[in-house]
Design a protein around this motif. Structure first.
Motif, PDB file in Angstrom:
ATOM      1  N   VAL A   1      -7.119   7.992   7.708  1.00  0.00           N
ATOM      2  CA  VAL A   1      -8.231   7.540   6.875  1.00  0.00           C
ATOM      3  C   VAL A   1      -9.542   7.603   7.652  1.00  0.00           C
ATOM      4  O   VAL A   1     -10.553   8.119   7.164  1.00  0.00           O
ATOM      5  CB  VAL A   1      -7.975   6.107   6.369  1.00  0.00           C
TER       6      VAL A   1
ATOM      7  N   ARG B   1      -1.567   6.089   9.933  1.00  0.00           N
ATOM      8  CA  ARG B   1      -2.252   6.062   8.628  1.00  0.00           C
ATOM      9  C   ARG B   1      -3.730   5.730   8.787  1.00  0.00           C
ATOM     10  O   ARG B   1      -4.603   6.380   8.190  1.00  0.00           O
ATOM     11  CB  ARG B   1      -1.581   5.023   7.737  1.00  0.00           C
ATOM     12  N   ASP B   2      -4.028   4.722   9.594  1.00  0.00           N
ATOM     13  CA  ASP B   2      -5.422   4.307   9.766  1.00  0.00           C
ATOM     14  C   ASP B   2      -6.246   5.408  10.431  1.00  0.00           C
ATOM     15  O   ASP B   2      -7.420   5.595  10.105  1.00  0.00           O
ATOM     16  CB  ASP B   2      -5.486   3.029  10.590  1.00  0.00           C
TER      17      ASP B   2
ATOM     18  N   LEU C   1       0.828  -1.205   0.000  1.00  0.00           N
ATOM     19  CA  LEU C   1       0.000   0.000   0.000  1.00  0.00           C
ATOM     20  C   LEU C   1       0.861   1.253   0.000  1.00  0.00           C
ATOM     21  O   LEU C   1       1.801   1.373   0.784  1.00  0.00           O
ATOM     22  CB  LEU C   1      -0.910   0.019   1.239  1.00  0.00           C
TER      23      LEU C   1
ATOM     24  N   VAL D   1      -3.604   4.869  -2.655  1.00  0.00           N
ATOM     25  CA  VAL D   1      -4.701   5.737  -2.235  1.00  0.00           C
ATOM     26  C   VAL D   1      -4.169   7.162  -2.173  1.00  0.00           C
ATOM     27  O   VAL D   1      -3.230   7.453  -1.431  1.00  0.00           O
ATOM     28  CB  VAL D   1      -5.262   5.324  -0.860  1.00  0.00           C
TER      29      VAL D   1
ATOM     30  N   ILE E   1     -11.842   1.124   2.673  1.00  0.00           N
ATOM     31  CA  ILE E   1     -12.443   2.425   2.370  1.00  0.00           C
ATOM     32  C   ILE E   1     -13.748   2.243   1.606  1.00  0.00           C
ATOM     33  O   ILE E   1     -14.772   2.886   1.917  1.00  0.00           O
ATOM     34  CB  ILE E   1     -11.452   3.303   1.582  1.00  0.00           C
TER      35      ILE E   1
ATOM     36  N   THR F   1       3.203  10.774   3.302  1.00  0.00           N
ATOM     37  CA  THR F   1       3.365   9.522   2.557  1.00  0.00           C
ATOM     38  C   THR F   1       3.571   8.399   3.568  1.00  0.00           C
ATOM     39  O   THR F   1       4.426   8.504   4.445  1.00  0.00           O
ATOM     40  CB  THR F   1       4.579   9.567   1.621  1.00  0.00           C
TER      41      THR F   1
ATOM     42  N   MET G   1      -6.553  -1.791   2.291  1.00  0.00           N
ATOM     43  CA  MET G   1      -7.098  -0.470   2.556  1.00  0.00           C
ATOM     44  C   MET G   1      -8.151  -0.056   1.532  1.00  0.00           C
ATOM     45  O   MET G   1      -9.149   0.580   1.881  1.00  0.00           O
ATOM     46  CB  MET G   1      -5.974   0.569   2.584  1.00  0.00           C
ATOM     47  N   VAL G   2      -7.952  -0.370   0.274  1.00  0.00           N
ATOM     48  CA  VAL G   2      -8.922   0.027  -0.745  1.00  0.00           C
ATOM     49  C   VAL G   2     -10.282  -0.601  -0.450  1.00  0.00           C
ATOM     50  O   VAL G   2     -11.323   0.075  -0.479  1.00  0.00           O
ATOM     51  CB  VAL G   2      -8.430  -0.353  -2.150  1.00  0.00           C
TER      52      VAL G   2
ATOM     53  N   SER H   1      -9.616  -3.309   7.155  1.00  0.00           N
ATOM     54  CA  SER H   1      -8.542  -3.600   6.202  1.00  0.00           C
ATOM     55  C   SER H   1      -8.075  -5.043   6.331  1.00  0.00           C
ATOM     56  O   SER H   1      -7.846  -5.732   5.326  1.00  0.00           O
ATOM     57  CB  SER H   1      -7.378  -2.631   6.432  1.00  0.00           C
TER      58      SER H   1
ATOM     59  N   GLU I   1      -1.328  11.710   1.086  1.00  0.00           N
ATOM     60  CA  GLU I   1      -2.145  12.905   1.279  1.00  0.00           C
ATOM     61  C   GLU I   1      -1.340  14.072   0.752  1.00  0.00           C
ATOM     62  O   GLU I   1      -0.186  14.259   1.133  1.00  0.00           O
ATOM     63  CB  GLU I   1      -2.426  13.150   2.768  1.00  0.00           C
TER      64      GLU I   1
ATOM     65  N   TYR J   1       0.012   5.141   0.636  1.00  0.00           N
ATOM     66  CA  TYR J   1      -1.010   6.099   1.059  1.00  0.00           C
ATOM     67  C   TYR J   1      -0.442   7.502   0.950  1.00  0.00           C
ATOM     68  O   TYR J   1       0.610   7.806   1.537  1.00  0.00           O
ATOM     69  CB  TYR J   1      -1.454   5.819   2.495  1.00  0.00           C
TER      70      TYR J   1
END
Length: 497
Positions: free
Chosen positions: A398, A394-395, A264, A294, A423, A350, A419-420, A413, A268, A266
């Motif tokens: 999200v 990270r969790d 994964l 993501v 979500i 990241t 994760m995808v 997850s 932002e 991730y």
């Protein structure tokens, strides 16, 4: 092999006894206030913007002489503690940008006249570039680094409420919900950030500053450490300027981090406009055993200039990644409040698997790779406890967007296979909406094609007509090297730019 290599993908690595993640500016401002109350010898701030009228604890009413205005707090500290050296070094922003901020930070010079606080504007960057580093160092013992500036339109809580009267500005208007992330470290890592800040001060003013350590611990007592005993890397971007070679550590670290991912990635970020980063992600999405990706970003930029430049370029690159996503592992998402109001994503985070975490000032655009100044902190670890902390961070990020705890996100997850899927399952209210690029006008296509307003380096800023060719040539070179199993060293790839 580690992705953190001093002299290549980072400047230095230094030990921190404690590291913490501050999610949203309520947490950041509260930690800053608690820490500076403990300062004994030095406070040194680097910023893109700064407004002394910024309320650290807004209450829904903005009146004259608010005691929590950061400028007032700093002046009172400096006056009450003559041994405390307070210095603020802020980018001397271009006039159009300053005008959008009621001509701050320029007006801040008058605010601090005849006070012990030393305020300077820094214009030591090439034409069109900006100082974008956001660093605060206290007594050489504690440092903050991330995407947040101390400004009047930054404060928000992790709830991102639809109608929070505390998001008030000096003109009595209210600003939009906003998401920021900062990282806080102590020990040698804080001292290393102090070195970076003093280098900037010297370049801007010609004045050499000596470290001013102090006894005591300025760490805010109310903030628990998320990670203990970690090696923290400092990565930078600096443009070629006044005979100094360009520094592209953050850009190189981004590429290496993407290639190191197993499950994964991730992200932002405020912007996503780099063709080089896009092509590397596309390559990973096309691999059967590649990671999920993501991306969380703002639905639409708040400023007209960013909508003109960054949003249009992002649209084309998101279409590129969706075309490459043959296994359904890519999501580009924009957070909204329960009432449907856009949340401005200004964070730059990241997280790769549970092993790499990066928080800083750099955007995923061309400018942050070699034209502006940037700074970020990174931790890479195989320690199980540290990996648990990285995953929890990270969790929680999200979860706070979609109204769930981090534990709920982690559980979904694990149960649903990633994760995808988590979500997709938990996002029942649609608070992480899909980013759907708007139809491109001919002018928008022109802006996107040549990445107007988003140069990759100093020479690139004067060669708009060839920018697309150079950027995509570099992207092909990077992906070709990795396809052959070779390290993509940007210094060799970009030497002809």
């Amino acid at each position: 092999m580690s992705v953190l290599r001093p002299g290549e993908t980072c400047w230095r690595q230094a030990h921190a006894d404690r590291a913490a993640f501050l999610i949203d500016t309520e947490a950041y401002f509260a930690a800053v206030f608690a820490a500076i109350q403990k300062a004994k010898r030095s406070i040194l701030l680097l910023g893109w913007g700064f407004d002394p009228r910024t309320r650290l604890f807004p209450d829904g009413y903005d009146g004259p002489d608010d005691p929590d205005e950061v400028g007032r707090v700093l002046v009172e500290l400096a006056c009450s503690r003559p041994e405390l050296d307070i210095r603020l070094l802020i980018w001397k922003s271009a006039l159009p940008i300053s005008a959008s901020q009621q001509f701050f930070p320029h007006k801040a010079r008058k605010w601090f006249e005849n006070t012990p606080v030393k305020f300077r504007l820094d214009d030591q960057v090439p034409f069109g570039a900006c100082h974008h580093q956001k660093v605060l160092v206290i007594d050489e013992a504690l440092a903050f680094c991330g995407g947040g500036d101390i400004a009047v339109d930054r404060w928000d809580t992790a709830a991102h409420l639809d109608d929070d009267q505390r998001r008030i500005m000096p003109d009595q208007d209210h600003h939009a919900p906003r998401h920021e992330v900062m990282m806080m470290v102590d020990g040698d890592a804080a001292r290393a950030l102090g070195d970076l800040a003093r280098i900037r001060w010297f370049r801007a003013t010609g004045e050499t500053l000596e470290p001013r350590p102090a006894d005591g611990d300025p760490w805010p007592e109310h903030v628990p450490a998320a990670i203990t005993h970690a090696e923290v890397a400092i990565a930078r971007t600096e443009p070629a300027w006044k005979a100094r070679a360009p520094v592209e550590e953050i850009r190189d670290l981004t590429l290496e981090s993407i290639y190191a991912a197993k499950k994964l990635i991730y992200l932002e970020n405020q912007y996503f406009t780099s063709p080089v980063i896009t092509e590397v992600i596309a390559q990973r999405l096309g691999q059967p055993d590649g990671p999920a990706v993501v991306l969380v970003s703002t639905g639409e930029a708040p400023s007209w200039f960013d909508r003109l430049t960054m949003d249009r370029s992002r649209a084309a690159l998101i279409w590129r990644l969706r075309a490459a996503d043959v296994y359904g592992r890519f999501r580009a998402l924009r957070p909204i409040t329960p009432g449907g109001v856009t949340i401005i994503v200004h964070s730059k985070v990241t997280v790769v698997d549970d092993r790499i975490v990066r928080v800083g000032s750099a955007n995923l655009n061309n400018r942050s790779g070699g034209f502006d100044t940037e700074c970020e902190l990174a931790i890479e670890s195989d320690d199980p406890e540290t990996q648990i902390a990285i995953a929890a961070f990270r969790d929680r990020l999200v979860g706070h967007f979609i109204g769930y705890t981090g534990e709920a996100v982690a559980r979904a997850s694990a149960e649903l296979g990633g994760m995808v899927a988590a979500i997709d399952s938990l996002n029942r209210e649609g608070r992480l909406a899909s980013i759907e690029p708007a139809p491109m006008t001919p002018f928008g296509a022109f802006v996107s094609r040549y990445h107007l307003g988003d140069p990759a380096n100093v020479s690139d800023s004067w060669r708009v007509g060839r920018r697309r060719e150079r950027l995509y040539s570099e992207a092909r070179a990077v992906t070709s090297l990795h396809a052959l199993g070779l390290q993509a060293n940007s210094k060799s790839i970009t030497s002809g730019r």
